[in-house]
Design an enzyme around this catalytic site. Structure first.
Site, PDB file in Angstrom:
ATOM      1  CG  ASP A 464      -1.950  -1.123   1.172  1.00  0.00           C
ATOM      2  OD1 ASP A 464      -1.905  -1.930   0.220  1.00  0.00           O
ATOM      3  OD2 ASP A 464      -2.764  -1.232   2.109  1.00  0.00           O
ATOM      4  CE  LYS A 553      -4.206  -4.119   1.429  1.00  0.00           C
ATOM      5  NZ  LYS A 553      -4.756  -3.010   2.183  1.00  0.00           N
ATOM      6  CB  CYS A 622      -2.015  -2.456   5.378  1.00  0.00           C
ATOM      7  SG  CYS A 622      -3.673  -1.727   5.325  1.00  0.00           S
TER       8      CYS A 622
END
Length: 666
Positions: A464, A553, A622
């Site tokens: 990310d 996601k 994350c």
């Protein structure tokens, strides 16, 4: 001329009567033996393996040492009358076990990395094949020898590297246990030290010993001049004089006045060694003693030695920082059962699966991959088979014992000489990064190969690193942009260590309560990383040249772990010019989920990936979720903390949670 060829080894006709080693063990090993004899499993053929899951303290390589000492000790691992009487009197074991121990003599086979060779995480440093009864009792003795000597040799090797060809002298005997002192001297010599002050190491292993005088010798005499006169008269003009008991300049002038230009050396043991060595060198030269050497001591380690590179120093005396934990942290080796026979006599693989202490089952074989220039590129460990040599690779396992008998050449004086040469050759074969003292990853990766010859691959997971999570984004994480750039630099330097690189992206279409106008910043957040938006694109400082696949996601629900992501269609990922800066323009179809899309776990498994390195944003959300899911899925996982950025100011709880969950922190 290399250090190995410069050392003089003193031959000795006196043998060394090695003590019995059977009680250098733990109580529980004998109770284990007793229970195994009771169950009938004690005589099952077993394979144990000694290895280290990681290198200590961010070091880039380790050096194997202690093997020769260990082999000598295993040959003397016997239980005499005194040991048996103690075990019976204190009720450690029963009569059946005492009878077994009375006739114990190791009769198995031992292979391993040659002493002096470099090793890396999960290298099968030593392999013991014997009955369970014979092999299990060696655990404590084996680990105590290998952990100690390997830690010393690994530290000594770094010091020799920092010295840049100037000799290092081992002189740490007064800072450790008397037997540890001798073992430390031996390990240091193997790793390239020129000599030792330890006489016991000299007589046992035929290594060169040196020494002159301490401050007490000067203080014994009424004047420094009288002390120097006595030393020169007794030891000759080529001796080394300690010149910092009182006034260094006066001592140097006195030494030169007494010994003249043939004075061997002056030793400095205190003060600012760099500045002091520089003006002492000028003084000696002015006095006509251009050939008198300067020896420095005083709690040196590899960092202090490196700092002295600019000084006119001729050799280094190293003590405390070599033989104690500050210079030689433990090698953290373990000894695990990896294979045994079943009731039918067939070998079956076994492995420990506990979090953070997992092992890989099966008999191992190891090969160091070398490129066309003979430079090491990887450690390949074959599980249940020998990796194929492509022509210039180097097999690493040597046999040390066969049917309980020592194979000549690995012990004593000959073993030390052989190990020292192996160290010199190994260092020449490793990439130049091993000479860096800064913390970092292993110089070469360790790759597992299954019994079909397929490599168990390694992948980098970039989590990310998107515009919305970097400065200027809707959910900016402090330091996000810096991490994007740091990952790019890391990839540029280390991409050859990975078989695959994948990137994950938050890719929200309609994630429900995950978005909120009044977020609690725990379960709900401001709008961010909306599918197809600039905020969802990868940050422009993240160079995606080496990225092989993208996983998205959180389309319709909150998702933190990359293992919840799905493989993005090839026509919807950055390509060409855009690949180096951010996402391509998305059409409507690219925003819809693909029912047939592949998940991250399936993709990694289909590419034979076993080990993962995880980096990215945010450390405490994350990145953490991805790493913990990876551990649960059975991957070996390392999180590079300096290549992550977190939301919380204090990330120690996150780091502790990751370590407790089974991830390594680099």
């Amino acid at each position: 001329m290399g250090l190995a060829t410069r050392v003089t080894f003193v031959s000795t006709s006196a043998g060394w009567d090695h003590p019995r080693t059977s009680f250098y063990t733990d109580h529980y090993e004998l109770t284990m033996l007793q229970a195994a004899l009771h169950s009938g499993a004690a005589h099952r053929r077993s394979v144990f393996e000694a290895f280290a899951r990681r290198l200590p303290d961010g070091r880039r390589y380790g050096i194997v040492a202690g093997t020769g000492r260990l082999l000598e000790g295993i040959a003397n691992f016997r239980f005499g009358e005194a040991e048996l009487e103690f075990l019976e009197r204190t009720h450690v074991v029963n009569r059946e076990t005492l009878d077994y121990l009375a006739n114990y003599k190791f009769s198995g086979d031992i292979w391993g990395y040659a002493e002096g060779d470099a090793y890396f995480p999960n290298s099968p440093i030593l392999i013991v094949e014997a009955s369970f009864a014979e092999a299990c009792m060696l655990e404590t003795y084996l680990l105590s020898v290998l952990n100690h000597d390997t830690a010393i040799a690994s530290a000594a090797s770094r010091m020799v590297s920092a010295a840049g060809g100037r000799p290092c002298i081992e002189m740490g005997s007064r800072r450790t246990h008397e037997e540890a002192a001798t073992a430390s001297a031996r390990a240091a010599i193997i790793a390239g030290f020129d000599s030792t002050s330890n006489l016991e190491a000299g007589i046992r292993y035929g290594v060169k010993t040196v020494g002159t005088a301490a401050h007490s010798f000067t203080l014994l005499h009424d004047t420094e001049r009288e002390a120097f006169e006595a030393q020169i008269a007794s030891l000759g003009e080529g001796t080394s004089l300690l010149v910092d008991t009182y006034d260094v300049e006066k001592a140097v002038r006195t030494a030169v006045d007494l010994a003249g230009p043939r004075l061997g050396a002056v030793r400095l043991d205190s003060g600012d060694l760099v500045a002091q060595a520089q003006w002492v060198r000028r003084l000696l030269d002015d006095l006509g003693n251009e050939h008198t050497k300067i020896v420095v001591t005083s709690d040196l380690d590899e960092y202090a030695i490196a700092a002295l590179q600019s000084a006119p120093v001729d050799s280094y005396g190293v003590g405390t920082s070599l033989v104690t934990g500050s210079g030689a942290p433990t090698a953290s080796m373990v000894y695990k059962l990896v294979s045994r026979t079943d009731d039918d006599g067939n070998f079956v693989s076994v492995a420990k699966a506990a979090k953070n202490k997992a092992s890989v089952g099966g008999r191992k074989y190891a090969l160091r991959k070398l490129d066309e220039r003979g430079r090491a590129t990887a450690e390949v460990v074959g599980v249940g088979h020998r990796p194929e040599d492509d022509g210039n690779d180097r097999p690493l396992l040597q046999q040390f014992m066969k049917n309980g008998e020592l194979i000549p050449g690995w012990t004593g004086h000959e073993g030390v000489l052989r190990a020292r040469q192996r160290h010199e050759d190994s260092m020449a074969e490793l990439p130049p990064v091993v000479n860096r003292l800064q913390r970092g990853e292993a110089a070469i990766p360790t790759l597992y190969e299954d019994n079909r010859g397929a490599l168990m691959a390694r992948a980098l997971i970039i989590v990310d690193v998107q515009n919305d999570f970097c400065e200027g984004g809707s959910l900016a994480v402090p330091g996000g942009a810096a991490v994007a750039g740091a990952i790019s630099e890391y990839l540029d330097a280390h991409h050859r260590e990975f078989d695959y690189v994948v990137a994950t992206q938050d890719w929200h279409i309609d994630p429900g309560s995950h978005f909120s106008e009044t977020p609690d910043y725990k379960d709900s957040w401001p709008r961010h990383c909306v599918a197809g938006s600039r905020g969802a694109e990868l940050h422009p400082d993240l160079d995606t040249e080496y990225v092989d696949a993208y996983f998205r996601k959180g389309q319709f629900a909150a998702a933190y772990s990359g293992f919840e992501g799905l493989l993005a269609p090839e026509d919807a990922v950055p390509t060409g010019e855009r690949k180096a800066g951010g996402a391509a323009d998305m059409d409507a179809e690219s925003l819809e989920p693909d029912d047939d899309a592949v998940g991250l776990d399936d993709w990694l498994q289909s590419h034979d990936v076993e080990d993962l390195v995880v980096v990215g944003i945010a450390t405490d959300y994350c990145v953490k979720a991805t790493a913990l899911d990876a551990v649960q899925a059975g991957y070996g996982v390392t999180v590079v903390r300096s290549l992550t950025a977190g939301i919380a100011e204090d990330l120690e709880d996150t780091v502790a949670e990751l370590e407790l969950g089974g991830a390594d922190i680099a």
